[in-house]
Design a protein around this motif. Structure first.
Motif, PDB file in Angstrom:
ATOM      1  N   LEU A 154      13.098   4.511  11.160  1.00  9.76           N
ATOM      2  CA  LEU A 154      12.976   3.071  10.866  1.00  9.76           C
ATOM      3  C   LEU A 154      11.696   2.829  10.093  1.00  9.76           C
ATOM      4  N   ASP A 155      11.785   2.038   9.036  1.00  9.37           N
ATOM      5  CA  ASP A 155      10.583   1.684   8.265  1.00  9.37           C
ATOM      6  C   ASP A 155      10.828   0.351   7.572  1.00  9.37           C
ATOM      7  N   MET A 156       9.729  -0.347   7.287  1.00 12.84           N
ATOM      8  CA  MET A 156       9.862  -1.650   6.616  1.00 12.84           C
ATOM      9  C   MET A 156       9.670  -1.541   5.094  1.00 12.84           C
ATOM     10  N   THR A 157       9.260  -0.352   4.601  1.00 11.57           N
ATOM     11  CA  THR A 157       8.991  -0.217   3.162  1.00 11.57           C
ATOM     12  C   THR A 157      10.168   0.466   2.488  1.00 11.57           C
ATOM     13  N   ARG A 158      10.866  -0.303   1.650  1.00  9.62           N
ATOM     14  CA  ARG A 158      12.132   0.204   1.091  1.00  9.62           C
ATOM     15  C   ARG A 158      11.936   1.440   0.218  1.00  9.62           C
TER      16      ARG A 158
ATOM     17  N   TYR B 267      11.471  -3.636  11.398  1.00 17.31           N
ATOM     18  CA  TYR B 267      10.075  -3.806  11.819  1.00 17.31           C
ATOM     19  C   TYR B 267       9.894  -3.295  13.244  1.00 17.31           C
ATOM     20  N   LEU B 268       8.750  -2.667  13.476  1.00 16.60           N
ATOM     21  CA  LEU B 268       8.451  -2.137  14.813  1.00 16.60           C
ATOM     22  C   LEU B 268       8.506  -3.234  15.865  1.00 16.60           C
ATOM     23  N   GLU B 269       8.116  -4.429  15.451  1.00 18.13           N
ATOM     24  CA  GLU B 269       8.000  -5.538  16.403  1.00 18.13           C
ATOM     25  C   GLU B 269       9.359  -6.124  16.771  1.00 18.13           C
ATOM     26  N   ASP B 270      10.421  -5.752  16.056  1.00 17.64           N
ATOM     27  CA  ASP B 270      11.731  -6.349  16.303  1.00 17.64           C
ATOM     28  C   ASP B 270      12.827  -5.297  16.100  1.00 17.64           C
TER      29      ASP B 270
ATOM     30  N   LEU C  25       9.499   5.753  14.518  1.00 14.92           N
ATOM     31  CA  LEU C  25       9.047   4.426  14.093  1.00 14.92           C
ATOM     32  C   LEU C  25       8.079   4.549  12.917  1.00 14.92           C
ATOM     33  N   GLY C  26       8.403   3.906  11.803  1.00 12.52           N
ATOM     34  CA  GLY C  26       7.572   4.008  10.599  1.00 12.52           C
ATOM     35  C   GLY C  26       7.747   5.389  10.001  1.00 12.52           C
ATOM     36  N   CYS C  27       9.005   5.750   9.749  1.00 10.46           N
ATOM     37  CA  CYS C  27       9.340   7.129   9.366  1.00 10.46           C
ATOM     38  C   CYS C  27       8.894   7.489   7.958  1.00 10.46           C
TER      39      CYS C  27
ATOM     40  N   ARG D  52       4.899  12.802   0.144  1.00 11.65           N
ATOM     41  CA  ARG D  52       4.526  11.433   0.540  1.00 11.65           C
ATOM     42  C   ARG D  52       4.464  11.308   2.057  1.00 11.65           C
ATOM     43  N   PHE D  53       3.919  12.348   2.660  1.00 15.91           N
ATOM     44  CA  PHE D  53       3.692  12.335   4.110  1.00 15.91           C
ATOM     45  C   PHE D  53       2.316  11.723   4.363  1.00 15.91           C
ATOM     46  N   TYR D  54       2.273  10.706   5.185  1.00 14.23           N
ATOM     47  CA  TYR D  54       0.997  10.026   5.451  1.00 14.23           C
ATOM     48  C   TYR D  54       0.672  10.005   6.943  1.00 14.23           C
ATOM     49  N   GLY D  55       1.163  10.996   7.682  1.00 18.17           N
ATOM     50  CA  GLY D  55       0.911  11.020   9.121  1.00 18.17           C
ATOM     51  C   GLY D  55      -0.477  11.550   9.450  1.00 18.17           C
ATOM     52  N   CYS D  56      -0.867  11.406  10.715  1.00 20.06           N
ATOM     53  CA  CYS D  56      -2.200  11.866  11.131  1.00 20.06           C
ATOM     54  C   CYS D  56      -2.110  12.894  12.253  1.00 20.06           C
TER      55      CYS D  56
ATOM     56  N   TYR E  69       0.835  -1.209   0.000  1.00 20.65           N
ATOM     57  CA  TYR E  69       0.000   0.000   0.000  1.00 20.65           C
ATOM     58  C   TYR E  69       0.867   1.255   0.000  1.00 20.65           C
ATOM     59  N   TYR E  70       1.889   1.273   0.889  1.00 16.24           N
ATOM     60  CA  TYR E  70       2.724   2.483   0.994  1.00 16.24           C
ATOM     61  C   TYR E  70       3.885   2.506   0.005  1.00 16.24           C
ATOM     62  N   GLY E  71       4.253   1.322  -0.526  1.00 17.48           N
ATOM     63  CA  GLY E  71       5.365   1.281  -1.462  1.00 17.48           C
ATOM     64  C   GLY E  71       4.912   1.425  -2.912  1.00 17.48           C
TER      65      GLY E  71
ATOM     66  N   SER F  43       6.251   8.590  16.534  1.00 17.97           N
ATOM     67  CA  SER F  43       5.660   7.743  15.501  1.00 17.97           C
ATOM     68  C   SER F  43       4.384   8.416  15.038  1.00 17.97           C
ATOM     69  N   ASN F  44       4.174   8.417  13.718  1.00 14.72           N
ATOM     70  CA  ASN F  44       3.035   9.153  13.172  1.00 14.72           C
ATOM     71  C   ASN F  44       2.173   8.253  12.299  1.00 14.72           C
ATOM     72  N   CYS F  45       1.108   7.750  12.880  1.00 19.23           N
ATOM     73  CA  CYS F  45       0.118   6.976  12.130  1.00 19.23           C
ATOM     74  C   CYS F  45       0.695   5.647  11.631  1.00 19.23           C
ATOM     75  N   VAL F  46       1.326   4.933  12.518  1.00 16.29           N
ATOM     76  CA  VAL F  46       2.018   3.702  12.141  1.00 16.29           C
ATOM     77  C   VAL F  46       1.608   2.513  13.015  1.00 16.29           C
TER      78      VAL F  46
HETATM   79  C1  LIG Z   1       0.737   5.839   7.351  1.00 21.83           C
HETATM   80  S1  LIG Z   1       2.418   5.694   6.872  1.00 21.83           S
HETATM   81  C2  LIG Z   1       3.139   6.956   7.869  1.00 21.83           C
HETATM   82  C3  LIG Z   1       4.541   7.276   7.446  1.00 21.83           C
HETATM   83  C4  LIG Z   1       5.219   8.434   8.164  1.00 21.83           C
HETATM   84  N1  LIG Z   1       5.194   8.272   9.605  1.00 21.83           N
HETATM   85  C5  LIG Z   1       4.584   9.727   7.754  1.00 21.83           C
HETATM   86  O1  LIG Z   1       4.063  10.403   8.650  1.00 21.83           O
HETATM   87  O2  LIG Z   1       4.578  10.049   6.580  1.00 21.83           O
HETATM   88  C6  LIG Z   1       2.892   4.204   7.695  1.00 21.83           C
HETATM   89  C7  LIG Z   1       4.345   3.825   7.541  1.00 21.83           C
HETATM   90  O3  LIG Z   1       4.644   2.837   8.533  1.00 21.83           O
HETATM   91  C8  LIG Z   1       5.398   1.786   7.957  1.00 21.83           C
HETATM   92  N2  LIG Z   1       5.070   0.573   8.741  1.00 21.83           N
HETATM   93  C9  LIG Z   1       3.842   0.065   8.967  1.00 21.83           C
HETATM   94  N3  LIG Z   1       3.929  -1.030   9.746  1.00 21.83           N
HETATM   95  C10 LIG Z   1       5.232  -1.197  10.027  1.00 21.83           C
HETATM   96  C11 LIG Z   1       5.960  -2.169  10.793  1.00 21.83           C
HETATM   97  N4  LIG Z   1       5.316  -3.154  11.410  1.00 21.83           N
HETATM   98  N5  LIG Z   1       7.297  -2.043  10.866  1.00 21.83           N
HETATM   99  C12 LIG Z   1       7.952  -1.033  10.224  1.00 21.83           C
HETATM  100  N6  LIG Z   1       7.322  -0.098   9.485  1.00 21.83           N
HETATM  101  C13 LIG Z   1       5.976  -0.164   9.388  1.00 21.83           C
HETATM  102  C14 LIG Z   1       4.934   1.730   6.516  1.00 21.83           C
HETATM  103  O4  LIG Z   1       5.909   1.147   5.700  1.00 21.83           O
HETATM  104  C15 LIG Z   1       4.696   3.197   6.203  1.00 21.83           C
HETATM  105  O5  LIG Z   1       5.841   3.815   5.676  1.00 21.83           O
END
Ligand SMILES: C[S@@+](CC[C@H](N)C(=O)[O-])C[C@H]1O[C@@H](n2cnc3c(N)ncnc32)[C@H](O)[C@@H]1O
Length: 351
Positions: free
Chosen positions: A98-102, A132-135, A74-76, A54-58, A14-16, A151-154
């Motif tokens: 840190l983010d999981m989407t390259r 990953y946030l979980e590890d 987290l989830g930058c 490509r900012f997707y924060g809330c 979805y985000y990549g 962390s913003n909306c992650v």
């Molecule tokens: C809604 S976007 C927000 C991105 C960023 N914080 C911003 O404000 O633009 C969610 C982001 O979190 C990352 N993400 C979601 N779940 C994750 C996880 N379990 N571990 C690492 N990254 C994660 C996604 O790859 C995506 O880039």
């Protein structure tokens, strides 16, 4: 494939791939730039358009008093908040994104040197890692190594939220802070929503239910959470609105301190806090949360938890606290309804 792996893959796609621009989101969960505090707006204006598009924060989960800190985002994503924090921590601090989407990380990394130069730093104070946030251990984040996690909306997107908060509390230093914005729902969302890529990716399917979040944090040793901002989420997309039915969502910004001394109720020890007016961008008053505004030099009676948040954290340099916990005067009349029911008061508060 496990449920957790399927969730990660769906979100990465979805985000990549699916989304390429903030305007493609289907709800207003994403925060409008005009609602940022002025000092943050000025920093965002210094960022490359590719980052902000490509900012997707809330929300705006960027606390005050960051200078010299180590911050983990987290989830930058493409790094908007990480770069804003980089400017605020200054050359003596550092920011890990840190983010999981390259695809998201690639954008952030491509701008590191230019952003550092724009801020007038000799070299980048940012470091973007895949993980990953979980590890967070596999991503190289060590125990008690971080002052502030943002962390913003992650976190709503993470399938194992308990694990995420355990990891955050592991890597935070004692007195460190988690400050995050995320989507909360006014009830537990149905499990089957999580296999719907749009509901999940739009941060609705995995939205946190406040009471579960509160219980989880209490269980992990953080019994007092503070809300700093909230905003109701409008779902204008008819199809999505029909799918979520009567469930209401809000973007909430929460601060949680890693402190062993917090109690599950506000207790009165006769303590008084005085703000010294020394936090940058908060000369006249400092807002700890939605019910604590400290006017510069004006003494304010506080509960034991608030006194700990102001005296055992990085905020200690900016407050004078009188009294300690040797004498107890009963429950403190805190009056903090918003903390118990953040959706109830959802309105137009600045995110
Ligand atoms: C809604 S976007 C927000 C991105 C960023 N914080 C911003 O404000 O633009 C969610 C982001 O979190 C990352 N993400 C979601 N779940 C994750 C996880 N379990 N571990 C690492 N990254 C994660 C996604 O790859 C995506 O880039």
């Amino acid at each position: 494939m496990s449920m957790a792996t399927a969730t990660h893959e769906s979100v990465q796609e979805y985000y990549g791939r699916v989304l390429q621009h903030s305007s493609q989101l289907k709800t207003d969960a994403c925060c409008a730039p005009e609602s940022l505090p002025q000092h943050l707006k000025e920093i965002v204006a210094q960022l490359a358009p590719e980052i902000t598009e490509r900012f997707y924060g809330c929300g705006a989960p960027i606390p005050l008093a960051l200078e010299g800190c180590t911050v983990l985002d987290l989830g930058c994503g493409t790094g908007r908040d990480a770069f804003v924090c980089a400017r605020l921590v200054g050359p003596r601090g550092r920011v890990i994104g840190l983010d999981m989407t390259r695809g998201q990380l690639d954008v952030a990394r491509a701008h590191e040197r230019a952003q550092a130069a724009t801020f007038g730093f000799a070299s980048p104070n940012t470091h973007f890692v895949h993980g990953y946030l979980e590890d967070l251990a596999t991503a190289g984040i060590e125990d008690e190594s971080v002052d502030v996690v943002v962390s913003n909306c992650v976190i709503n997107l993470a399938p194992d939220k308990r694990r995420v908060f355990e990891e955050i509390l592991r890597i935070l230093k004692p007195g460190g802070e988690l400050y995050f914005s995320d989507i909360f729902a006014d009830r537990r969302t149905p499990t089957e929503w999580r296999s719907d890529q749009v509901l999940l990716g739009e941060c609705l399917a995995g939205a946190l239910y406040w009471e579960d979040y509160r219980r989880l944090m209490a269980d992990l040793g953080v019994p007092d959470l503070r809300v700093t901002a909230r905003r109701a989420v409008k779902i204008d997309n008819a199809e999505l609105a029909d799918r979520v039915g009567v469930t209401r969502f809000a973007s909430v910004t929460v601060r949680a301190f890693k402190l062993g001394s917090l109690e599950d109720r506000c207790e009165d020890y006769g303590q008084i806090a005085t703000y010294l007016g020394s936090v940058p961008h908060a000369r006249h008053a400092f807002m700890l949360d939605d019910h604590h505004e400290f006017v510069t030099h004006k003494p304010l009676a506080v509960c034991g938890n608030t006194a700990a948040m102001l005296s055992e954290t990085r905020l200690a340099a900016h407050f004078r606290i009188s009294g300690e916990r040797s004498r107890h005067y009963g429950l403190f009349p805190c009056g903090a309804p918003a903390v118990d029911h953040p959706q109830a008061a959802a309105g137009d508060a600045c995110c």
